[in-house]
Design a protein around this motif. Structure first.
Motif, mmCIF file in Angstrom:
data_model
loop_
_atom_site.group_PDB
_atom_site.id
_atom_site.type_symbol
_atom_site.label_atom_id
_atom_site.label_comp_id
_atom_site.label_asym_id
_atom_site.label_seq_id
_atom_site.Cartn_x
_atom_site.Cartn_y
_atom_site.Cartn_z
ATOM 1 N N GLY A 94 0.812 -1.357 -0.053
ATOM 2 C CA GLY A 94 0.020 0.107 0.103
ATOM 3 C C GLY A 94 0.826 1.121 -0.058
ATOM 4 O O GLY A 94 0.731 2.293 -0.716
ATOM 5 N N GLY A 95 1.832 1.321 0.997
ATOM 6 C CA GLY A 95 2.899 2.354 0.905
ATOM 7 C C GLY A 95 3.550 2.767 -0.433
ATOM 8 O O GLY A 95 3.461 3.747 -0.629
ATOM 9 N N ARG A 96 3.698 1.502 -1.116
ATOM 10 C CA ARG A 96 4.394 1.900 -2.334
ATOM 11 C C ARG A 96 3.432 2.421 -3.292
ATOM 12 O O ARG A 96 3.859 3.169 -4.240
ATOM 13 N N SER A 97 2.410 2.453 -3.238
ATOM 14 C CA SER A 97 1.262 2.948 -4.267
ATOM 15 C C SER A 97 0.593 4.390 -3.646
ATOM 16 O O SER A 97 -0.013 4.721 -4.418
ATOM 17 N N VAL A 98 1.227 4.616 -2.751
ATOM 18 C CA VAL A 98 0.879 6.020 -2.009
ATOM 19 C C VAL A 98 2.138 6.902 -1.677
ATOM 20 O O VAL A 98 2.030 7.821 -0.791
#
Lengths: 314, 517
Positions: A94-98
């Motif tokens: 998730g962090g990678r996509s935000v």
């Protein structure tokens, strides 16, 4: 707050909040319980492990299970977000996509944690699970601290905190329901406090007597302890109020806020003397509220087309 | 004392660092001075540190479904203050010529009427999109960002290898490499006057905003990514973050009434400029590949209606086709009335029967490139290929001469690169990045130096196992390498007299004389 946040990003932040909290709480619960089982090998390990699995939402299966099985399913399995490794992996994905809305420090915290997990697991195989579980708690604390210190209090922040709050309510309810089954490993009240990180705070408030009524009241109704259900419900409600300040003069139209607000009110006016009798029903209500609030938040804020597949760019 | 370059033997190519064994070029003096005292173990250690930093920061590219750090070599590539301005001029000239050509292709078509470029090349190009014919972008810019790949030949002359005016990637590594190098060798930059590279995001944002539809006072810019699984995803996030704009996926966008909106928690928000990192074919299922699920249906119509700018423009692929490449020097003379500053590599078009038979006779001595290949795919280097490969190539080329270009094999220049056995020569190229804001073409000082890590390998590409180097452009003097400094803010006079308070029970606060030393 004038322009909205991308719905996909709001949803991702909500779930990063949930997953990190889940990893943290699962680590706390496992740490306390495994420790107890290791200390008292006389008890029925199989039943204890079963209860633990069931509570944390991973079916225990039919075969005999022991501490090793529990660890591999609830801690080291990265294939399911119900386990610590899986939750941290989901948070990192998730962090990678935000990346463009969270601070670089927050991202690095999620990323480095994910990269390190394997090493920690190997260390735990030599030195015992505590090494792994403590690392997870520390990293979750680091993440929260970095979020607290580096994130603007904008919509994104409120979705992150909302996710964390919903998960914390859900996990506290699960933890308390461990007390319910009359299994031989039903944890005593002091263990529940330790697993919530509330033991010292409780002792300073109520002294060293672990009176069940007081412990339950502390974990559910205390206004000042940050992991008590009432405290977290209030926080979640505040987030929802910021996300959608309801100008209506009567009632609340916000479907997400209603179940949370109702439950908060109920808890605020619960008679602590009656708490233990009401506990089973209250815990069920807590779980339902988390599910309903999550659905309502998703309906309201996370509407967009569904994900699909990739293509390469040159 | 022994130094790590003692055993360095230049390869049969132009070595960027050494004129010949033991004689370094002037520009590399300081780099050499900094590296020489380090023993190989120390270098290894720093190299590992560097890789670790990249992994932690998530500076990766996706290769075959796994995330890999893009290897950064410790030894920088240096361009001196004299050669850079020439490269800069050459790149700018090339971009302007390609812009004119694109305007011509999708506009009046003068160059075809004048017979300089055959129209058939365009009509047979997979990248020619009739959908955008007659569409003139608001400020006339179609190649907002270009990456012009350069190589240095055996005689030390820079030549253009290919143009990239669709979605050139790699600029994020330029910025990350510099960041990592300044952390690893802080001392090195203190005495060098190296042009900084951190201006890029601001330049890019300004260019994107300048290209917005005219009637928009405060345009909203977004970066459109295929998503987290794309090879260049890290770059997409970095650019969005540094420009302070939204990073969107196709599913975050909605087209309605020829306008494009972002789906937010507070409803729809209009967007005016989309820097897309998705190929034309997947951008809009209404016009192109109908099966694409990563694009946004209707986005091209919004651009046609003048409500949205797509950067880079749709249809740019006709200009960086490898066959069109052979005509670019002509275009420079035709559109700009100038002589090319940078030459092409000698190339042969296969459409002429005489040329093709000449090429087929020499397949083992030429490089054959598919005109459409990206990322080094499909290239056959004759001198390195076996008989079976050449035979298969021959058949393919005879069947589809339009699909291939032949070039003289150039031995790319080399830079010492750290290997397990100390520094060894490895081939490099250079991709300068140019940003066109409609007023001027700005070229990022330096660019991405890609290095082919396997010995003797001539294809430098991340998808072929390449790495990269920090690229330094030396300034003539310190002042020209630095942005003008803001005047210092004077401290209030009393500030120097204030001691840092200390306290706590039993310590007593600083009442007197506790001066900080």
């Amino acid at each position: 707050m004038s322009t909205g946040l991308l719905s996909r990003i709001a949803e991702t932040l909500f779930w990063i909040g949930r997953y990190v909290e889940r990893a943290d709480d699962t680590a706390r619960i496992l740490d306390v319980h495994l420790h107890r089982m290791l200390e008292e090998p006389s008890g029925d390990v199989d039943a204890g492990c079963r209860a633990l699995s069931a509570i944390l939402g991973v079916p225990p299966g039919d075969g005999r299970i022991d501490i090793g099985t529990v660890l591999s399913r609830l801690a080291y399995d990265d294939g399911t977000p119900s386990a610590i490794a899986g939750a941290l992996q989901a948070a990192r994905t998730g962090g990678r996509s935000v990346r463009e809305v969270i601070s670089t420090e927050m991202w690095e915290c999620l990323n480095v944690t994910w990269h390190e997990l394997d090493d920690r697991r190997r260390a735990a195989e030599r030195l015992g699970p505590h090494v792994f579980l403590r690392y997870v708690r520390e990293r979750a604390a680091l993440f929260s601290g970095l979020a607290d210190a580096t994130m603007s209090r904008d919509e994104g922040w409120h979705f992150l905190v909302l996710g964390r709050s919903v998960e914390r309510i859900d996990m506290t309810a699960r933890l308390l329901s461990l007390r319910m089954p009359s299994a031989s490993y039903a944890p005593d009240w002091s263990m529940l406090l330790r697993a919530s990180g509330a033991d010292e705070s409780y002792i300073r408030t109520h002294g060293g007597t672990g009176e069940p009524r007081l412990v339950a009241a502390f974990l559910l109704l205390d206004r000042l302890f940050p992991r008590s259900v009432l405290h977290v419900l209030t926080l979640a409600e505040d987030c929802l109020a910021v996300l959608d300040p309801d100008p209506a003069r009567a009632g609340f139209t916000d479907a997400a806020r209603r179940p949370i607000g109702r439950l908060r009110t109920r808890l605020e006016y619960t008679d602590a003397a009656q708490l233990l009798e009401q506990l089973p029903e209250l815990l069920t209500a807590l779980q339902h509220t988390c599910v309903r609030a999550t659905e309502a938040v998703a309906d309201k804020y996370f509407q967009y087309a569904l994900p699909v597949a990739w293509e390469q760019e040159g | 004392m022994a130094d790590i370059f003692d055993d360095y033997q230049p390869a049969a190519a132009w070595d960027e660092m050494f004129e010949r064994a033991g004689v370094p070029r002037a520009a590399y003096g300081p780099v050499l001075a900094a590296l020489q005292p380090l023993d190989p173990a120390e270098l290894r250690f720093r190299a590992d540190q560097l890789a670790r930093v990249f992994t932690d920061r998530g500076v990766t590219f996706d290769y075959a479904g796994e995330e890999r750090p893009f290897p950064l070599d410790l030894i920088p590539r240096v361009l001196d203050a004299l050669e850079w301005p020439t490269l800069e001029r050459g790149v700018r000239q090339r971009v302007l010529a390609l812009e004119s050509f694109l305007a011509d292709v999708y506009g009046p078509g003068e160059i075809f009427k004048d017979g300089l470029v055959p129209w058939r090349l365009i009509s047979t190009s997979a990248h020619f999109h009739r959908e955008v014919s007659g569409l003139t972008p608001p400020n006339g810019v179609r190649a907002h960002i270009s990456g012009i790949d350069l190589i240095r030949d055996e005689d030390g002359r820079f030549r253009v290898l290919e143009d990239n005016v669709r979605t050139p990637s790699g600029v994020s590594y330029v910025m990350e490499n510099r960041l990592a190098m300044t952390r690893t060798f802080p001392g090195l930059f203190a005495e060098q006057h190296v042009h900084p590279v951190d201006e890029y995001p601001a330049r890019l944002l300004a260019a994107l905003r300048a290209s917005a539809p005219r009637d928009v006072a405060d345009p909203v810019v977004a970066v459109l990514t295929p998503g987290v699984g794309n090879a260049a995803y890290f770059e997409h996030t970095l650019l969005a973050r540094l420009m302070g704009v939204e990073l969107v996926e196709g599913r975050d966008l909605i087209c309605a009434g020829n306008r494009v909106y972002i789906q937010t928690t507070q409803g729809r928000r209009p967007v005016h400029v989309i820097y897309r990192r998705i190929d034309d074919a997947y951008l809009d299922p209404l016009h192109f590949n109908g099966g694409s699920v990563i694009g946004c249906p209707g986005i091209v119509n919004a651009a046609r209606a003048g409500n949205l700018t797509i950067a880079n423009a749709v249809g740019n692929g006709v200009a960086d086709d490898k066959l069109i490449y052979t005509y670019v020097p002509e275009m420079i003379r035709y559109y700009l009335g100038e002589e090319p500053v940078l030459d092409n590599v000698e190339s042969y078009r296969l459409e002429d029967p005489d040329v093709i038979s000449w090429v087929l006779d020499r397949l083992d001595r030429l490089v054959l490139k598919p005109v459409d290949g990206a990322g080094g795919k499909g290239i056959v280097i004759g001198p390195h290929a076996d008989a079976a490969t050449l035979e298969a190539l021959r058949e393919t080329v005879v069947r589809d001469p339009r699909g291939w270009l032949a070039q003289r094999p150039v031995s790319l220049s080399t830079v010492p690169t750290l290997t397990d056995r100390g520094p060894a020569p490895r081939h490099v190229d250079l991709r300068p990045f140019a940003v066109n804001d409609g007023e001027d073409v700005w070229v990022l000082p330096g660019g991405l130096t890609r290095v082919a890590l396997p010995e003797g390998e001539l294809v430098v590409n991340s998808s072929q196992g390449g790495g990269s180097k920090d690229t330094w452009v030396l300034a003539a003097d310190r002042s020209s390498a630095q942005a003008p400094e803001d005047p210092p803010i004077p401290l209030p006079r009393t500030f120097a007299d204030v001691t840092v308070p200390q306290g706590g029970p039993g310590h007593g606060s600083t009442i007197e004389g506790a001066q900080q030393q």
